[in-house]
Design a protein around this motif. Structure first.
Motif, PDB file in Angstrom:
ATOM      1  N   HIS A  29       0.820  -1.212   0.000  1.00 12.52           N
ATOM      2  CA  HIS A  29       0.000   0.000   0.000  1.00 12.52           C
ATOM      3  C   HIS A  29       0.860   1.272   0.000  1.00 12.52           C
ATOM      4  O   HIS A  29       0.437   2.298  -0.535  1.00 12.52           O
ATOM      5  CB  HIS A  29      -0.989  -0.046   1.169  1.00 12.52           C
ATOM      6  CG  HIS A  29      -2.006  -1.155   1.013  1.00 12.52           C
ATOM      7  ND1 HIS A  29      -2.619  -1.788   2.055  1.00 12.52           N
ATOM      8  CD2 HIS A  29      -2.477  -1.776  -0.114  1.00 12.52           C
ATOM      9  CE1 HIS A  29      -3.449  -2.721   1.606  1.00 12.52           C
ATOM     10  NE2 HIS A  29      -3.367  -2.739   0.281  1.00 12.52           N
ATOM     11  N   HIS A  80      -7.513  -8.279  -8.000  1.00 15.93           N
ATOM     12  CA  HIS A  80      -7.831  -9.110  -6.827  1.00 15.93           C
ATOM     13  C   HIS A  80      -8.097  -8.154  -5.675  1.00 15.93           C
ATOM     14  O   HIS A  80      -7.190  -7.792  -4.929  1.00 15.93           O
ATOM     15  CB  HIS A  80      -6.673 -10.049  -6.500  1.00 15.93           C
ATOM     16  CG  HIS A  80      -6.395 -11.057  -7.573  1.00 15.93           C
ATOM     17  ND1 HIS A  80      -5.845 -10.724  -8.777  1.00 15.93           N
ATOM     18  CD2 HIS A  80      -6.612 -12.399  -7.593  1.00 15.93           C
ATOM     19  CE1 HIS A  80      -5.737 -11.813  -9.513  1.00 15.93           C
ATOM     20  NE2 HIS A  80      -6.194 -12.843  -8.822  1.00 15.93           N
ATOM     21  N   SER A 135      -6.877  -2.124  -0.786  1.00 16.19           N
ATOM     22  CA  SER A 135      -6.501  -1.386  -2.001  1.00 16.19           C
ATOM     23  C   SER A 135      -7.675  -0.650  -2.659  1.00 16.19           C
ATOM     24  O   SER A 135      -7.487   0.473  -3.145  1.00 16.19           O
ATOM     25  CB  SER A 135      -5.788  -2.309  -2.999  1.00 16.19           C
ATOM     26  OG  SER A 135      -6.535  -3.472  -3.243  1.00 16.19           O
ATOM     27  N   GLU A 165     -13.288  -9.407  -7.755  1.00 13.05           N
ATOM     28  CA  GLU A 165     -13.177 -10.242  -6.553  1.00 13.05           C
ATOM     29  C   GLU A 165     -14.042 -11.489  -6.766  1.00 13.05           C
ATOM     30  O   GLU A 165     -15.230 -11.383  -7.055  1.00 13.05           O
ATOM     31  CB  GLU A 165     -13.612  -9.471  -5.296  1.00 13.05           C
ATOM     32  CG  GLU A 165     -13.664 -10.289  -4.023  1.00 13.05           C
ATOM     33  CD  GLU A 165     -12.368 -11.033  -3.692  1.00 13.05           C
ATOM     34  OE1 GLU A 165     -11.284 -10.431  -3.678  1.00 13.05           O
ATOM     35  OE2 GLU A 165     -12.457 -12.265  -3.444  1.00 13.05           O
ATOM     36  N   ASP A 214     -13.240 -13.531 -12.680  1.00 11.69           N
ATOM     37  CA  ASP A 214     -11.826 -13.889 -12.552  1.00 11.69           C
ATOM     38  C   ASP A 214     -10.964 -12.715 -13.037  1.00 11.69           C
ATOM     39  O   ASP A 214     -10.982 -12.375 -14.223  1.00 11.69           O
ATOM     40  CB  ASP A 214     -11.591 -15.145 -13.408  1.00 11.69           C
ATOM     41  CG  ASP A 214     -10.129 -15.531 -13.464  1.00 11.69           C
ATOM     42  OD1 ASP A 214      -9.343 -15.027 -12.638  1.00 11.69           O
ATOM     43  OD2 ASP A 214      -9.779 -16.347 -14.342  1.00 11.69           O
ATOM     44  N   ASP A 238      -2.807  -8.482  -7.363  1.00  8.45           N
ATOM     45  CA  ASP A 238      -2.464  -8.858  -5.985  1.00  8.45           C
ATOM     46  C   ASP A 238      -3.190 -10.149  -5.587  1.00  8.45           C
ATOM     47  O   ASP A 238      -4.049 -10.144  -4.705  1.00  8.45           O
ATOM     48  CB  ASP A 238      -2.879  -7.674  -5.065  1.00  8.45           C
ATOM     49  CG  ASP A 238      -2.638  -7.971  -3.597  1.00  8.45           C
ATOM     50  OD1 ASP A 238      -1.734  -8.766  -3.290  1.00  8.45           O
ATOM     51  OD2 ASP A 238      -3.361  -7.395  -2.757  1.00  8.45           O
TER      52      ASP A 238
END
Ligand code: SAM
Length: 299
Positions: free
Chosen positions: A19, A42, A106, A124, A152, A173
């Motif tokens: 971050h 992600h 994030s 997600e 995905d 991520d």
């Protein structure tokens, strides 16, 4: 699959690294007026309670963001380098009454910094986290500025590239729960670079004794170099990765000892910002004499 829940790890040393780099990168990209699209492949749940059951179970934030915050309050410690100070300032913005009960993931860090004309695309797949993310994002009432996709991220995120303004940051991520995630990161970045060669790509990865993890930064470097792109690689180690045997003879695998961020087309200002910040992270978050950091760049 899907046993990983970021709530157990929110605010740990890996999040501090990830971050801090994310904020420094975004702040540079947002200096230009033209719209920026951020694609978070992600996304996780978006917001975490550090006093909740999940965070309490692991206590990882205590050795990450919470340690930084309490040391920063101590007048005797040396002032924080800019990149770390900015990271803590963003965390404090989510905790106006002090402390750090809330930790922004994030998506919320990014949204906090974006301007109204910028866009955020969040992927997600975990059913519970996607539901929580949806609910958290709904509270922002950001309308069409933010899209939450239960898809995905590896397979679908390239559809947003290039964005109409041709300015994008892609954060990749994954949880690396399954070994194939390492290869999927490479395939994803390679496909994304082909569609949009001038985007900024940021990949987080764990540094663990596993060949795929060891190979990933090396292969990303090769990918960037072959594409003629600049890159930057930052790592933070907080402890040894050795399995420990206690007095009773029982063996203990240490938690995550280290992680890295690999960027392609990083802001030209990033290296100078991270140079003083990374050794401070290692010093303040280090758990044994193996604590260290590294920073290299090329292209
Ligand atoms: N980026 C978040 C942050 O910094 O706050 C943390 C993300 S966490 C490390 C990884 C997330 O990816 C998990 O919530 C997991 O459920 C989700 N995930 C796993 N596989 C996925 C996939 N193929 N596409 C999208 N999300 C996925």
């Amino acid at each position: 699959m899907f046993s990983y829940r970021h709530a157990f790890h929110a605010g740990n040393h890996a999040d501090v690294l990830k971050h801090t780099v994310l904020i420094a990168t975004l702040e540079h990209l947002l200096e230009k007026e033209a719209a920026l699209t951020v694609v978070d492949t992600h996304a996780g749940a978006g917001l975490y309670r550090l006093d909740g059951d999940y965070a309490g179970t692991s206590g990882e934030a205590a050795e990450g963001v919470l340690r930084l915050l309490s040391e920063a309050k101590d007048a005797k410690t040396t002032p924080l380098p800019d990149a770390l100070a900015r990271y803590l300032a963003v965390v404090r913005d989510f905790n106006p009454k002090g402390g750090a009960r809330i930790y922004p993931g994030s998506p919320f860090i990014t949204h906090h910094l974006l301007r109204e004309h910028d866009k955020l695309k969040l992927f997600e797949l975990h059913p519970t986290d996607a539901h929580t993310l949806d609910a958290n994002i709904a509270q922002l009432e950001a309308g069409r500025q933010i899209a939450v996709l239960r898809e995905d991220g590896f397979g679908s995120a390239t559809k947003f590239l290039p964005p109409p303004s041709r300015r994008a940051l892609v954060l990749c991520d994954p949880s690396y729960e399954i070994k194939s995630d390492y290869a999927r990161v490479l395939d994803f970045v390679s496909a994304a670079l082909k569609r949009f060669a001038t985007g900024t790509y940021a990949v987080w990865y764990p540094i663990i004794p596993r060949p795929e993890a060891h190979d990933l930064p090396r292969r990303l470097k090769t990918l960037a170099t072959k594409a003629g792109k600049s890159w930057l690689h930052a790592t933070l180690t907080v402890k040894s990765s050795k399995i420990v045997t206690d007095a009773s003879g029982a063996t203990h695998r240490p938690g995550l000892p280290a992680s890295g961020m690999f960027l392609i087309n990083p802001p030209y200002t990033l290296k100078a910002l991270l140079e003083p910040a990374l050794p401070q992270m290692a010093q303040r978050l280090g758990q044994d004499r193996h604590a260290t950091s590294s920073l290299e760049s090329g292209g």
